[in-house]
Motif scaffolding. Structure first.
Motif, mmCIF file in Angstrom:
data_model
loop_
_atom_site.group_PDB
_atom_site.id
_atom_site.type_symbol
_atom_site.label_atom_id
_atom_site.label_comp_id
_atom_site.label_asym_id
_atom_site.label_seq_id
_atom_site.Cartn_x
_atom_site.Cartn_y
_atom_site.Cartn_z
ATOM 1 N N THR A 304 0.822 -1.210 0.000
ATOM 2 C CA THR A 304 0.000 0.000 0.000
ATOM 3 C C THR A 304 0.857 1.260 0.000
ATOM 4 O OG1 THR A 304 -0.227 0.053 2.426
ATOM 5 C CG2 THR A 304 -1.877 -1.190 1.187
ATOM 6 N N ALA A 305 2.052 1.188 0.616
ATOM 7 C CA ALA A 305 2.962 2.337 0.578
ATOM 8 C C ALA A 305 3.449 2.572 -0.849
ATOM 9 C CB ALA A 305 4.144 2.106 1.517
ATOM 10 N N ASP A 306 3.812 1.502 -1.540
ATOM 11 C CA ASP A 306 4.260 1.622 -2.936
ATOM 12 C C ASP A 306 3.130 2.158 -3.822
ATOM 13 O OD1 ASP A 306 6.693 0.605 -2.152
ATOM 14 O OD2 ASP A 306 6.271 -1.434 -2.854
ATOM 15 N N GLU A 307 1.929 1.661 -3.590
ATOM 16 C CA GLU A 307 0.769 2.089 -4.368
ATOM 17 C C GLU A 307 0.516 3.577 -4.176
ATOM 18 O OE1 GLU A 307 -3.405 -0.041 -4.593
ATOM 19 O OE2 GLU A 307 -3.285 1.173 -2.764
ATOM 20 N N SER A 308 0.578 4.041 -2.917
ATOM 21 C CA SER A 308 0.324 5.446 -2.615
ATOM 22 C C SER A 308 1.382 6.341 -3.241
ATOM 23 C CB SER A 308 0.284 5.641 -1.099
ATOM 24 O OG SER A 308 0.073 6.976 -0.760
ATOM 25 N N ARG A 309 2.635 5.925 -3.154
ATOM 26 C CA ARG A 309 3.704 6.731 -3.759
ATOM 27 C C ARG A 309 3.540 6.816 -5.272
ATOM 28 N NH1 ARG A 309 7.016 4.817 0.736
ATOM 29 N NH2 ARG A 309 7.342 2.812 -0.290
ATOM 30 N N GLU A 532 -7.227 5.554 -8.177
ATOM 31 C CA GLU A 532 -6.504 6.397 -9.127
ATOM 32 C C GLU A 532 -7.353 7.585 -9.559
ATOM 33 O OE1 GLU A 532 -3.523 6.226 -12.948
ATOM 34 O OE2 GLU A 532 -4.920 4.544 -12.675
ATOM 35 N N MET A 533 -8.639 7.364 -9.779
ATOM 36 C CA MET A 533 -9.508 8.476 -10.141
ATOM 37 C C MET A 533 -9.505 9.541 -9.047
ATOM 38 S SD MET A 533 -12.627 10.125 -9.748
ATOM 39 C CE MET A 533 -13.766 9.001 -8.960
ATOM 40 N N ILE A 534 -9.562 9.113 -7.785
ATOM 41 C CA ILE A 534 -9.554 10.052 -6.673
ATOM 42 C C ILE A 534 -8.243 10.830 -6.639
ATOM 43 C CG2 ILE A 534 -9.531 10.196 -4.148
ATOM 44 C CD1 ILE A 534 -11.478 7.758 -4.202
ATOM 45 N N ALA A 535 -7.122 10.109 -6.804
ATOM 46 C CA ALA A 535 -5.808 10.751 -6.724
ATOM 47 C C ALA A 535 -5.534 11.677 -7.901
ATOM 48 C CB ALA A 535 -4.724 9.681 -6.641
ATOM 49 N N ARG A 536 -6.017 11.331 -9.075
ATOM 50 C CA ARG A 536 -5.691 12.092 -10.282
ATOM 51 C C ARG A 536 -6.695 13.201 -10.591
ATOM 52 N NH1 ARG A 536 -0.484 10.543 -10.816
ATOM 53 N NH2 ARG A 536 -0.277 8.296 -11.163
#
Length: 589
Positions: A304-309, A532-536
């Protein structure tokens, strides 16, 4: 090897589900001088617990109790054959069954090993992912992560028919001779009146969705796990099984491939070596219990850390993905001119208390016709549906905690450390037959404090409730709250902050504040299909920054809460596996 029953006598019993069904199960008490633990068996689709009874003798574990249920809609359990209201209902049935074994048979969760086949193995995998139980380990035999549907586009066709026709049933096409080479098992399958050949279309479709989620996010499962793969399986695909095993977050894991085996792995003719492998795995876990995986620093390293970064990394503007998300953001800007909900998200942040309160109210607003249609589509997105279900679960567990306090003849003193507008707390208090002596709502945002004070006034609760501006991550401030709360709640806060040190500081303050024997209701977000939609495309309440979230697995969230001095006793999760709500009790210091 053809035995289909056990020489041990079984007690025939029932347990009550959360929605009032009485499910049937068998219990074989340990025959040895002292009980070491228990093995719980979960049958494959279309079958029932009696078809796993042979394992009670074959595993040769006299010091272990054995249990096997008949899933709802199967065997001697009630319900329309092959039907459950949802796959999530059946997953919760697993949790309720394990809890029942603990309370009625005095077996601790950590003394249970689970053996599951096919669809049962997907149920158990989903349960392990969503509920983060502390059982000793799992044995999963040929999990049905992807059923072979030989008709082209069968899944999409079934989904369309389900939308058009509603509920209908699909009969199994698999003949017994393609499940096992064992003549006795073949004959008994064909003659068994309790075999359930139909499966409800909603369960078949839910099975696919849950399996895809669990395989993709198998890193969240940290229990010791043994996987048995049938080499000549006509029923399910192998590839997702191997992907699941590779992604497992378990420190102890074992994969056994069985060439020539059909789908009924533990009911195959030459199953003795496979059964012995299961026995050896169980005994290894009980002889030398492995240390649990420590997830308290999962924010620094891990999936999850890798995903968030990765989500926080900007995209090249001229790349296809960069252009796609730029177009999406432009569309949302336009939508904000028509939709009230989208406009509010741009103004205050899509993760703000104001946005959440708007989502809770669930009343589409905006420009006539088109604007309201856009707003309705926005409010019906899966994330916001999950948020509304989370609110209901928070209220349910708040009421349960209030009733537990009343039963113990203790005052109900509520504290919400980041209440937003406080709507869910006030709704829960209003719906409870138990009176709260005091309600303290806290939030960092002056807007939330102002609007929350208005809600308190609207409901005439000024004599018992107050709303103050305060920092949810200030341990000293939390610990000094007076009168000391007996019921604390933190909903939707920790999901917004990837840093575990902040969360640990906040939870330590809550642990300091809550009286011994008091309660904590807390939320989690182990999964989200729109990360990804939320982050982007969406902005947060923090001065228009991108809303990049780091998911916390349920096991990680539970470990952080446990470190603060609480013991989890109950949990709820929505049908998509996005948001969880848990109830934990403050242990005595």
């Amino acid at each position: 090897m053809t035995s289909s029953s056990s020489s041990r006598a079984a007690d025939e019993l029932h347990f009550r589900t959360h929605d009032g069904e009485s499910l049937f199960y068998r219990h074989w008490p340990a025959s040895g001088p002292a009980r070491r633990g228990a093995v719980v068996l979960f049958h494959r689709g279309h079958e029932h617990g009696a078809r796993m009874a042979h394992l009670v003798d074959e595993l040769d574990l006299p010091d272990f109790d054995f249990f096997a249920w008949d899933a709802r809609g199967h065997g001697r359990s009630p319900g329309q054959r092959g039907y459950s209201p949802s796959f999530a209902h059946s997953v919760r049935d697993v949790q309720t069954f394990i809890e029942h074994i603990g309370t009625q048979h005095s077996i601790e969760e950590q003394d249970i090993h689970v053996v599951a086949q096919s669809v049962g193995a997907v149920l158990v995998s989903t349960w392990a992912h969503d509920y983060a139980p502390k059982v000793r380990g799992l044995t999963l035999a040929s999990p049905a992560f992807k059923v072979k549907l030989y008709v082209p586009f069968a899944r999409s066709g079934l989904a369309l028919m389900h939308k058009l026709r509603g509920l209908f049933f699909v009969n199994s096409y698999v003949k017994a001779k393609f499940l096992t080479h064992d003549p006795e098992r073949i004959a008994s399958y064909d003659s068994d009146p309790l075999i359930t050949r139909p499966i409800a279309v909603n369960i078949l479709l839910d099975l696919y969705e849950a399996a895809e989620r669990v395989v993709q996010d198998a890193n969240a499962i940290v229990l010791p796990t043994q996987l048995l793969v049938s080499g000549a399986d006509w029923v399910v695909h192998h590839k997702p099984q191997h992907a699941f095993f590779e992604r497992l977050g378990s420190r102890v894991k074992e994969k056994i491939e069985l060439p020539g085996f059909f789908h009924d792995t533990l009911g195959e003719r030459d199953r003795a070596p496979a059964v012995q492998s299961v026995r050896a795995f169980i005994l290894k876990l009980f002889d030398t219990p492995p240390e649990p995986v420590d997830l308290r620093e999962a924010d620094k390293a891990g999936a999850t850390a890798d995903e968030s970064r990765a989500l926080a990394e900007p995209l090249a503007p001229l790349s296809p993905r960069g252009a796609y998300w730029a177009f999406t953001r432009a569309g949302l800007k336009l939508g904000g001119k028509l939709s009230r909900g989208i406009a509010l998200g741009h103004e205050t942040g899509f993760d703000s208390g104001s946005t959440l309160d708007y989502v809770y109210r669930n009343e589409a607003a905006g420009a006539p016709l088109v604007g309201r249609l856009i707003d309705r589509t926005y409010l019906d997105s899966i994330g916001w549906r999950g948020i509304r279900q989370r609110k209901l679960h928070v209220e349910e567990l708040l009421r349960e905690a209030m009733e537990r306090l009343a039963a113990a003849q203790r005052e109900v003193r509520v504290m919400d450390i980041a209440a937003g507008h406080g709507r869910y707390v006030l709704d829960a208090v209003a719906a409870s037959p138990v009176k709260a002596q005091s309600i303290l709502l806290r939030d960092y945002s002056d807007i939330n404090v102002r609007d929350g004070q208005h809600l308190i006034a609207e409901r005439g609760l000024q004599d018992r409730a107050q709303f103050v501006q305060a920092d949810a991550f200030d341990r000293v401030s939390l610990a000094s709250v007076m009168p000391r709360p007996t019921l604390a709640v933190v909903s939707g806060l920790y999901e917004l902050f990837p840093d575990n040190e902040m969360v640990r500081r906040s939870l330590a303050g809550v642990g300091d504040a809550v009286e011994d024997g008091g309660w904590l209701v807390y939320t989690g977000q182990p999964w989200h299909p729109q990360l990804e939609m939320i982050a982007r495309a969406l902005t947060s309440h923090r001065q228009g920054q991108a809303w990049v979230m780091r998911r916390r697995t349920q096991a990680e969230m539970d470990q952080l809460v446990e470190e603060a001095g609480f013991r989890k006793v109950a949990q709820r999760v929505d049908e998509w596996g996005i948001f969880t709500v848990s109830l934990a009790q403050r242990v005595e210091r």
